[in-house]
Scaffold this active site. Structure first.
Site, short mmCIF file in Angstrom:
data_model
loop_
_atom_site.label_atom_id
_atom_site.label_comp_id
_atom_site.label_asym_id
_atom_site.label_seq_id
_atom_site.Cartn_x
_atom_site.Cartn_y
_atom_site.Cartn_z
N VAL A 1 0.86 -1.19 0.00
CA VAL A 1 0.00 0.00 0.00
C VAL A 1 0.88 1.23 0.00
CG1 VAL A 1 -1.69 1.34 1.31
CG2 VAL A 1 -1.91 -1.14 1.20
N ALA B 1 4.46 4.10 2.96
CA ALA B 1 4.01 2.86 2.32
C ALA B 1 4.15 1.72 3.33
CB ALA B 1 4.85 2.56 1.09
N LYS B 2 3.62 0.58 3.01
CA LYS B 2 3.86 -0.62 3.82
C LYS B 2 3.52 -1.83 2.96
CE LYS B 2 5.31 -1.45 8.04
NZ LYS B 2 6.23 -0.63 8.82
N GLY B 3 4.10 -2.97 3.28
CA GLY B 3 3.80 -4.19 2.53
C GLY B 3 3.83 -5.38 3.45
#
Ligand code: NAD
Length: 434
Positions: free
Chosen positions: A78, A123-125
């Site tokens: 995201v 962001a992050k994943g």
């Protein structure tokens, strides 16, 4: 209430009547965002923009298992907001990963980068998996396939991952290699938290824990508790918790409790942290360590201590246990350890809560240093990294405290106000691309 804030309030949060789940991390984050936005009288259009992630990617990650079978994992990335610069945020491998969690963590990264004033968005994943059940080869195949699936978003100018729960330097090296193979040349700045030999920064591995130590030390001074001998309880003994424990111990604090997923250790006179670290080297987990009393993770949270440093997972301090917290200061090493409902209770009790977006920002700050060093091709020595980190953490701590005192709000809301305003200013200057 001023006219402008009541206007903002009437527009903000159209879904306010929906019963919120205290444990939903996105809602938990958004309830703080909403309050800060209201206090800032954020214009409604911008409020709507900042309440939505820029991009949400869901991918399937097929992996050949060692037994010859193919298993398909789900991965997310995201990009919450990239108005201030490339989106920045870690990748976690965990069974508990959900899109809501990744969204919340990506938003947090946006506010965190703005709070310490580095030129990144958020962001992050994550990949839904239990890495402890995967062999090294399976983990490498999973990492490379996930990287390939999200490769369009990745890049030093667009989206720069880093380690998070259950990912490390090894995983970052695989991501960097996979990305570089696709680009046909070596791109070190596509990830941070890499091994030093391939473009990592000195001090990155310790940076989040070091940042926690710095804000814990500043908080003790602010609250008026002598640093020497101050009691600290730390939940989580991974990258963040173990480094924070080591540095606080070196500083002269008494680390009275530490824990990991196998349970907690308690010793009121203070644990011999180098000895505990040595135990971990040989036994991997804390359980069984002989020179302390075994307590539960729940009990650790409510110990009589000066500083409580949750550094494991989110939602550990909730409306259920907040009233029992006895710590004078909470330093949020983990992302989102305290729910919004718990905040209210802690406020009433007068607990000095240093919010995650400030307390654990040391990691992303040195990630920024790593990205700068990779792009410049010129690497700094450890004292330079640590002194620049020290300055950013202390300055940010003071800015948040000043904001909190000026607006008579807690540190979390002050931190959100500072960071939302910084993101908002850039949005206003850039305007809306039609
Ligand atoms: P890690 O995987 O290295 O360590 C996690 C630790 O928490 C381990 O000791 C594990 O045993 C423990 N743990 C797991 N489940 C637990 C439970 N139910 N109860 C008690 N302990 C439990 O992870 P990390 O990198 O140290 O990250 C910890 C937290 O800090 C996460 O919330 C992460 O998002 C946040 N964070 C990490 C960084 C970083 O640079 N690593 C930066 C910012 C924020």
């Amino acid at each position: 209430m001023s006219a402008s804030s009541s206007t903002a309030q009437s527009i903000i949060r159209p879904d306010k009547d929906i019963v919120l789940d205290e444990h939903n991390p996105f809602e938990s984050m958004m309830s703080r965002f909403d309050y800060a936005a209201e206090l800032l009288s954020l214009d409604p259009g911008l409020y709507r923009v900042l309440r939505h992630p820029d991009k949400q990617i869901i991918v399937s990650v097929p992996v050949l298992r060692d037994n010859g079978e193919v298993e398909v994992f789900t991965g997310y990335r995201v990009l919450y907001n990239s108005s201030r610069g490339p989106a920045k945020g870690g990748i976690r491998f965990d069974l508990a990963v959900t899109l809501d969690e990744v969204k919340a963590l990506a938003a947090w990264m946006t506010w965190k980068c703005a709070l310490v004033n580095i030129p990144f968005g958020g962001a992050k994943g994550g990949v839904v998996c239990d890495p402890s059940t995967l062999s090294n080869g399976e983990l490498e195949r999973l990492t490379r396939r996930y990287t390939a699936q999200i490769i369009e978003t990745l890049g030093p100018d667009s989206d720069v991952p880093a380690p998070d729960v259950n990912t490390n330097e090894r995983v970052m090296a695989w991501i960097m290699d996979t990305y570089s193979m696709h680009k046909r040349h070596t791109v070190t700045a596509v990830v941070t938290g890499k091994p030093i030999e391939m473009g990592g920064s000195r001090g990155r591995r310790q940076a989040t824990g070091r940042g926690c130590m710095i804000v814990a030390r500043e908080s003790l001074k602010k609250v008026g508790i002598p640093v020497q001998g101050a009691r600290v309880a730390i939940q989580g003994f991974g990258n963040v918790g173990s480094v924070a424990a080591e540095l606080l111990h070196e500083l002269g604090c008494r680390v009275i409790a530490v824990s990991d997923k196998t349970g907690a250790l308690y010793r009121p006179e203070g644990l011999e942290i180098p000895d505990v670290l040595n135990w971990i080297q040989n036994h991997r987990f804390l359980s069984g360590y002989p020179k302390a009393e075994a307590v539960t993770n729940e009990e650790l949270l409510t110990l009589d201590t000066d500083v409580l440093l949750p550094a494991a997972l989110e939602n550990v301090i909730t409306s259920r246990n907040a009233a029992d917290i006895r710590a004078r200061i909470i330093v949020e090493g983990a992302n989102g350890p305290t729910t919004a409902n718990a905040d209210k209770i802690l406020d009433e009790k007068g607990v000095f809560v240093v919010p995650d977006i400030l307390a654990n920002a040391g990691g992303v700050t040195v990630s920024y240093f790593e990205w700068v060093q990779d792009r410049g091709g010129y690497f700094w020595d450890l004292p330079t990294v640590n002194s620049r980190l020290e300055k950013i953490m202390v300055d940010s701590f003071r800015e948040v405290v000043t904001m909190a005192e000026r607006h008579k709000v807690n540190l979390r809301i002050a931190a959100y106000m500072l960071s939302i305003e910084r993101v908002a200013v850039v949005h206003r200057l850039r305007g809306l691309y039609a």
